[in-house]
Structure formats: C-alpha cells, structure tokens
Design a protein around this motif. Structure first.
Motif, mmCIF file in Angstrom:
data_model
loop_
_atom_site.group_PDB
_atom_site.id
_atom_site.type_symbol
_atom_site.label_atom_id
_atom_site.label_comp_id
_atom_site.label_asym_id
_atom_site.label_seq_id
_atom_site.Cartn_x
_atom_site.Cartn_y
_atom_site.Cartn_z
ATOM 1 N N ARG A 16 0.840 -1.193 0.000
ATOM 2 C CA ARG A 16 0.000 0.000 0.000
ATOM 3 C C ARG A 16 0.878 1.246 0.000
ATOM 4 N N THR A 60 -6.418 5.021 -3.332
ATOM 5 C CA THR A 60 -5.299 5.563 -2.561
ATOM 6 C C THR A 60 -5.633 6.995 -2.160
ATOM 7 N N ASN A 90 -1.399 7.520 3.731
ATOM 8 C CA ASN A 90 -1.330 6.197 4.365
ATOM 9 C C ASN A 90 -0.077 6.106 5.231
#
Length: 298
Positions: A204, A237, A294
């Motif tokens: 990720r 995202t 993230n």
C-alpha cells in the motif's frame, strides 16, 4: 517427408527455429537492478506461487491499468521469433523473478524464407550368410609284411576298407557402414514481435501516484523546472480520493516545496500517516487539495 526404415532424416538445428531455445529467458531485462532482497521485500507484497499469464492486444493500455491496480513492472522481455513461447516458459520465468502477472503480446513482424540444411543418413547394414552340407569318405588299400630271423622266414599280406559320413553348418556376417549426405529443404516462417512484462504487486503506497521529472515541453509551458509530473494515479489511494489526475504537476506537500521524484519520496516518508495539503498545477493553474496519507507499509 516420410522416413522409411532404411532412411533417417535429422534437421540441422538453427537459431530461428530451435525447439530448445527460450527467448523469454534469453532476452529478459531486470527492472529492479540494484535493489537488495530486503528492499524488494519491503516494497512488494509476497509473490504468488501461481503467476497469471495475461494475453493482450492492448499492451500499453493494460500496463497502465495494472499500474492503477498497484502492480509494478519488475522485468521485461522483448524479442522477435518464429516460434511461440509456451505457458511453461512464461510461468517458469515469472516464478524465478517473483512476478504475480505475465502480460504477453505478439504482433506480426515479417516472414522469413530460405532453405534449411538437412542431414540424411542411410544406416549401415549387416547380412548373415549361412551354408550347410554333408561329406562322405571311403578308404581302402592293402598291406604286406615280411619277417626274418634265426628260426626262419615269414611273409604275409592283407587288405583294408573304411567308410565315413559327416554334416557341416557355418555362418558369416557381411557389414556395410552408414552413409551420410546433406540436402536442402525450402521453408517459410512467420516471425512475430513479442512483448512480455513481468509485474508484481506493491504494498500500500503512502500517496498513490507514480511520478517523473517534468517533461521538457511542459517545462517551457509552465516556465519552471521543479515539480513532479504525475503519469499514473493508483486506485483507492489518498491521491485517488483527493482527485489528483494523471498530467498534474505536484509542486509542494504542506509547507515544503517538491523539486523532483526523489524529493517527493522523502517528503512523503516524513509525513506518512498524516493529513497534508498537496499543492499542484493543473492546466497551468496552481491548486491545492487536502489528503490523509497512508502510514508506512509494514
């Protein structure tokens, strides 16, 4: 060509059609050169043990779509060949390089025509010759003998006869060596251009864009050298949710300016997991959008 039991024909192997060649492996180019196994493990998800082979007619378009899904090219293999790579060859190389997907495309290039040398051989032969028969033999004659001594004189005669019979059998082998000769067979082969990409899923991302230095023509239009040109936005995202688009130029994160892709990576690393303002240029206008990055991948 049909071969009889008295004649064997063997094609002389040559590069364009050698059945044992594997151009997928021979022309492979690694796109992770310099990365250590530890760095690769930190960046990519664990690779699949059953890589998927995808045949495509839109190679560039599918590469882009797979990139949007989080896959990265770890290697390529481009070549022209008159053969056809097998599923086994593609999967074997994918397992060797840790790829999850093999994207595969072929297009007609040209036709090769010529003659192939062929080696013919007439095997040697062995012939066994047998003979048999019988034989008769007769013998006869006479003999005489005389004896003398102090007691007197003796003399005698006699005759003899004899007969014999027998069979005989024998074999012998006559051998001739093999004979070799060369002749030529015309051929016509379709040659294709092959494009093969090996892709692996990344972990990720912090932001979710893939960038590059600003293209030269865009530098002239924007009148600037610094910034990162966005050529891909990954689905689901922070960048995707913030509506960043391919073609945008990122110029700052928070209160820090961004001058290059390397600079952007450092800034994102510092602000991982935090809300930030992203400053970018779109259609010549500077804009700003908020996004929560993230955290660093585990």
């Amino acid at each position: 060509m049909t071969c009889s039991t008295r004649q064997l024909v063997c094609l002389v192997a040559f590069a364009a059609g050698c059945a044992t060649s594997n151009p997928v492996a021979n022309f492979y180019q690694d796109r992770t050169i310099g990365a250590t196994p530890e760095q690769l493990a930190a960046f990519f998800e664990p690779s699949s043990t059953t890589p998927r082979v995808m045949v495509t007619e839109d190679y560039d378009g599918d590469l882009l779509r797979l990139g949007e899904q989080g896959y990265w090219v770890v290697g390529i293999s481009n070549f022209t060949w008159s053969g056809m790579p097998t599923q086994q060859q593609l999967s074997k190389k994918a397992l060797e390089v840790g790829a999850d997907i093999v994207l595969y495309n072929s297009e007609y290039s040209h036709t090769e025509e010529g003659v192939r040398p062929v080696l013919g051989v007439v095997p040697g032969s062995s012939t066994t010759v047998s003979s048999s028969g019988s034989a008769n033999l007769n013998a006869y004659g006479s003999a005489s003998a005389s004896a003398y001594g102090s007691g007197g004189y003796a003399y005698g005669t006699g005759s003899y006869t004899g007969h014999g019979y027998g069979n005989y059998y024998e074999t012998s082998t006559i051998s001739t060596p093999p004979q070799f000769y060369t002749y030529y067979v015309p051929y016509s082969a379709r040659v294709n251009q092959f494009q093969v990409a090996f892709l692996r899923r990344g972990k990720r991302p912090i932001l979710g864009i893939r960038g590059m230095p600003i293209p030269e023509e865009m530098r002239a239009a924007l009148q600037r050298n610094t910034g990162v040109f966005v050529w891909l936005v990954q689905n689901s995202t922070p960048a995707f949710r913030a509506n960043l688009l391919a073609g945008d130029v990122i110029v700052g994160i928070g209160d820090r300016g961004v001058s290059s892709p390397e600079d952007l990576s450092q800034v994102l690393f510092t602000h991982a997991g935090q809300p930030v303002d992203i400053r970018f240029i779109r259609n010549g206008q500077e804009m700003s959008v908020s996004a929560t990055l993230n955290p660093l991948p585990e």
